[in-house]
Scaffold this motif. Sequence first.
Motif, PDB file in Angstrom:
ATOM      1  N   ASN A 413     -10.319   5.481  23.891  1.00  0.00           N
ATOM      2  CA  ASN A 413      -9.993   5.272  22.275  1.00  0.00           C
ATOM      3  C   ASN A 413     -10.727   3.913  21.824  1.00  0.00           C
ATOM      4  N   ALA A 414     -11.492   4.409  20.835  1.00  0.00           N
ATOM      5  CA  ALA A 414     -12.405   3.604  20.077  1.00  0.00           C
ATOM      6  C   ALA A 414     -12.002   3.351  18.834  1.00  0.00           C
ATOM      7  N   GLY A 415     -11.026   1.892  18.452  1.00  0.00           N
ATOM      8  CA  GLY A 415     -10.057   1.652  17.590  1.00  0.00           C
ATOM      9  C   GLY A 415      -9.327   2.857  16.696  1.00  0.00           C
ATOM     10  N   HIS A 416      -8.903   3.775  17.236  1.00  0.00           N
ATOM     11  CA  HIS A 416      -8.256   4.788  16.574  1.00  0.00           C
ATOM     12  C   HIS A 416      -6.342   4.677  16.676  1.00  0.00           C
ATOM     13  N   PRO A 417      -6.018   5.213  15.812  1.00  0.00           N
ATOM     14  CA  PRO A 417      -4.233   5.128  15.862  1.00  0.00           C
ATOM     15  C   PRO A 417      -4.103   5.750  17.123  1.00  0.00           C
ATOM     16  N   ALA A 418      -3.234   5.234  18.076  1.00  0.00           N
ATOM     17  CA  ALA A 418      -2.871   5.797  19.538  1.00  0.00           C
ATOM     18  C   ALA A 418      -2.081   7.227  19.291  1.00  0.00           C
ATOM     19  N   PRO A 419      -2.482   8.080  20.037  1.00  0.00           N
ATOM     20  CA  PRO A 419      -1.806   9.355  20.042  1.00  0.00           C
ATOM     21  C   PRO A 419      -0.387   9.428  20.749  1.00  0.00           C
ATOM     22  N   LEU A 420       0.477  10.300  20.478  1.00  0.00           N
ATOM     23  CA  LEU A 420       1.753  10.415  20.924  1.00  0.00           C
ATOM     24  C   LEU A 420       1.910  11.674  21.786  1.00  0.00           C
ATOM     25  N   ILE A 421       2.773  11.352  22.717  1.00  0.00           N
ATOM     26  CA  ILE A 421       3.137  12.765  23.769  1.00  0.00           C
ATOM     27  C   ILE A 421       4.627  12.688  23.739  1.00  0.00           C
ATOM     28  N   LEU A 422       5.256  13.895  23.238  1.00  0.00           N
ATOM     29  CA  LEU A 422       6.656  14.319  23.281  1.00  0.00           C
ATOM     30  C   LEU A 422       7.078  15.000  24.694  1.00  0.00           C
ATOM     31  N   TYR A 480       4.550   4.846   5.662  1.00  0.00           N
ATOM     32  CA  TYR A 480       5.538   5.707   6.600  1.00  0.00           C
ATOM     33  C   TYR A 480       5.766   5.136   7.912  1.00  0.00           C
ATOM     34  N   GLY A 481       4.608   4.646   8.350  1.00  0.00           N
ATOM     35  CA  GLY A 481       4.678   4.099   9.742  1.00  0.00           C
ATOM     36  C   GLY A 481       4.780   4.685  11.043  1.00  0.00           C
ATOM     37  N   SER A 482       4.514   3.881  11.880  1.00  0.00           N
ATOM     38  CA  SER A 482       4.507   4.422  13.293  1.00  0.00           C
ATOM     39  C   SER A 482       5.705   4.866  13.974  1.00  0.00           C
ATOM     40  N   GLU A 483       6.928   3.950  13.450  1.00  0.00           N
ATOM     41  CA  GLU A 483       8.128   4.079  13.844  1.00  0.00           C
ATOM     42  C   GLU A 483       8.973   5.123  13.513  1.00  0.00           C
ATOM     43  N   ARG A 484       8.507   5.521  12.209  1.00  0.00           N
ATOM     44  CA  ARG A 484       9.165   6.786  11.780  1.00  0.00           C
ATOM     45  C   ARG A 484       8.393   8.074  12.128  1.00  0.00           C
ATOM     46  N   LEU A 485       6.981   7.894  12.427  1.00  0.00           N
ATOM     47  CA  LEU A 485       6.335   9.060  12.896  1.00  0.00           C
ATOM     48  C   LEU A 485       7.087   9.127  14.462  1.00  0.00           C
ATOM     49  N   SER A 486       7.106   8.355  15.267  1.00  0.00           N
ATOM     50  CA  SER A 486       7.676   8.423  16.390  1.00  0.00           C
ATOM     51  C   SER A 486       9.119   9.183  16.523  1.00  0.00           C
ATOM     52  N   ALA A 487      10.000   8.605  15.537  1.00  0.00           N
ATOM     53  CA  ALA A 487      11.239   9.124  15.474  1.00  0.00           C
ATOM     54  C   ALA A 487      11.346  10.637  14.903  1.00  0.00           C
ATOM     55  N   PHE A 488      10.374  10.986  14.109  1.00  0.00           N
ATOM     56  CA  PHE A 488      10.390  12.359  13.699  1.00  0.00           C
ATOM     57  C   PHE A 488       9.967  13.528  14.939  1.00  0.00           C
ATOM     58  N   LEU A 489       8.660  12.853  15.480  1.00  0.00           N
ATOM     59  CA  LEU A 489       8.338  13.544  16.684  1.00  0.00           C
ATOM     60  C   LEU A 489       9.467  13.574  17.825  1.00  0.00           C
ATOM     61  N   ALA A 490      10.267  12.850  17.965  1.00  0.00           N
ATOM     62  CA  ALA A 490      11.448  12.834  19.007  1.00  0.00           C
ATOM     63  C   ALA A 490      12.650  13.948  18.562  1.00  0.00           C
ATOM     64  N   ARG A 491      12.574  14.273  17.300  1.00  0.00           N
ATOM     65  CA  ARG A 491      13.660  15.239  16.673  1.00  0.00           C
ATOM     66  C   ARG A 491      12.872  16.705  16.938  1.00  0.00           C
ATOM     67  N   GLN A 492      11.665  16.844  17.394  1.00  0.00           N
ATOM     68  CA  GLN A 492      11.172  18.121  17.390  1.00  0.00           C
ATOM     69  C   GLN A 492      11.064  18.637  18.625  1.00  0.00           C
ATOM     70  N   LEU A 500       6.250  22.315  13.541  1.00  0.00           N
ATOM     71  CA  LEU A 500       6.408  20.677  13.670  1.00  0.00           C
ATOM     72  C   LEU A 500       5.508  20.126  12.549  1.00  0.00           C
ATOM     73  N   LEU A 501       4.317  20.642  12.515  1.00  0.00           N
ATOM     74  CA  LEU A 501       3.336  19.706  11.613  1.00  0.00           C
ATOM     75  C   LEU A 501       3.733  20.165  10.141  1.00  0.00           C
TER      76      LEU A 501
END
Length: 535
Positions: A413-422, A480-492, A500-501
Amino acid sequence: MSDTPNPPQPSIESLDSATLRLLMEHLPDRIYFKDLQSNFVRVNLAHAEWLGVVDPEEVVGKSDRDYFSPSHADKAFTEEQVIIRTGHPIVGAVQHITRRDGVEAWGSTTKMPWRDGNGRIIGTFGVTRNVTAAKLAEDKLLEERNLLRTIIDHLPSRIFVKDAASRYLINNKAHLRALGVEHQEEARGRTTLDFFPGERGRQAMDDDHSVLETGVPILNQEKSDFGAEDHVRWSLTNKVPFLGLRDKVIGLVGISHDITERKRMEEELRHRTEEMEADVRMARQVQEVFFSANYPVFPTNTTPARSALRFAHRYVPASTLGGDFFNIVQLSDTRCGVLVCDVMGHGVRAGLLTALIRGVVGEVAPQAKTAAEVLVEINRALMPIVLQTGQPVFATACYAIIDTAERTLTYGNAGHPAPLILRADSGVVESLSLADPEPAAGLMEGFVYTDRQSSFGPGDVFLGYTDGLFEAANRDGVIYGSERLSAFLARQRGVAGATLLDGLVNDVVAFTGDAHFDDDICALIVEAVEVSRGV
């Protein structure tokens, strides 16, 4: 008839005086009269305010040396003495002006000889208009133009722009070399037939006419130069219409890659083994110019429905040409390279930088043993532009290698927003963040990026994205923030990638209350699928 006498008519002299007074009082341009020694005799209010005084009478008897830098005052004195001596005016001269207090500006100045009623020169008078904003805008445009030229000249790909008659307008250095010339002037105004009068030139002109007449781009077209067998050169060419302000085709833009070595290797490998042909062609394929929904499948001889990896993406640009993009590279039947990148800025400059990074990834990824190696090469490609232009040119990027056989995901990762894994088994959303973040590419010369590894098994879902997604803000300025993003993904859990997208973009729009985004949004889903080996 009325006995009322007619009102007295003003004399020409009084009209002239009234007109001059109105101009002196209300014209925003700076007006001034000087005697034979270049001392002020009269100035208007605008000029007095520019000099920093309230009453124009305070300026009378003084000279430019009282208000401007010595160099500017000396230059103005010399100009005015020439006018007094020769009677020749200065008209519309754009000059850099520096006051004694250090304030700098640009002015368009006209100075004329001041004559009395007998025609004798008794001094000078002048008008100066403030053109600082226009001059700064002109300088900025020139700076941008020079930067763009520097970028395209550093691209290894051959880039050219043609007008509606297929005549060259712009060629980068790589393309000039391909044409056999050194300077832009040697190519501008000429056509491909002027350099390649044979079959190659005629086919290129036919392709040009097709793009210009239909507006349909030509993408990833492989062509040879039809030379002798031992001197055949192959190119991978893309030609897209160049649209004017009213979406009318006014020319075309072309990008050509020399793929001769790739073609030779493909031919050698084809003779050795037919089974390797698809892998080699895919591994060495030059990066496509535009986003595509034709995702690769794993292994290559299966169908999309039976692929071990399934993909979906959404791209919402904030401007005509953005700097957010993703790239999927097929490394083997079981290994996949995934890049999510965000180039600084928007517009033409960002588009050219994405082309550079795509080219680097297309060349480096098939040979790279680790994800970090790809980031190192992206950083190395950007640094010459930074060092030569002296301007910041950087990109955040996350590159991951997914191995379906080993069920691992290796990433840098070169300074990029951290990806997520469900996670399929628990429904937990895991952030692939680094404890010690590493810089964006283009910021630190010679930086060595590091690898991290995570498990990635059937049912797991990888979400890569750019900052425009979670930084989208509502009317109150709340993101919107990373917390809302993670919460949304957890519901998918169990939801298909495309669905999903769609839901994610709709959720962001619902949060912000605006379907328009201030920054580009790019999101990529990769889902690992359990592939049955039965019939």
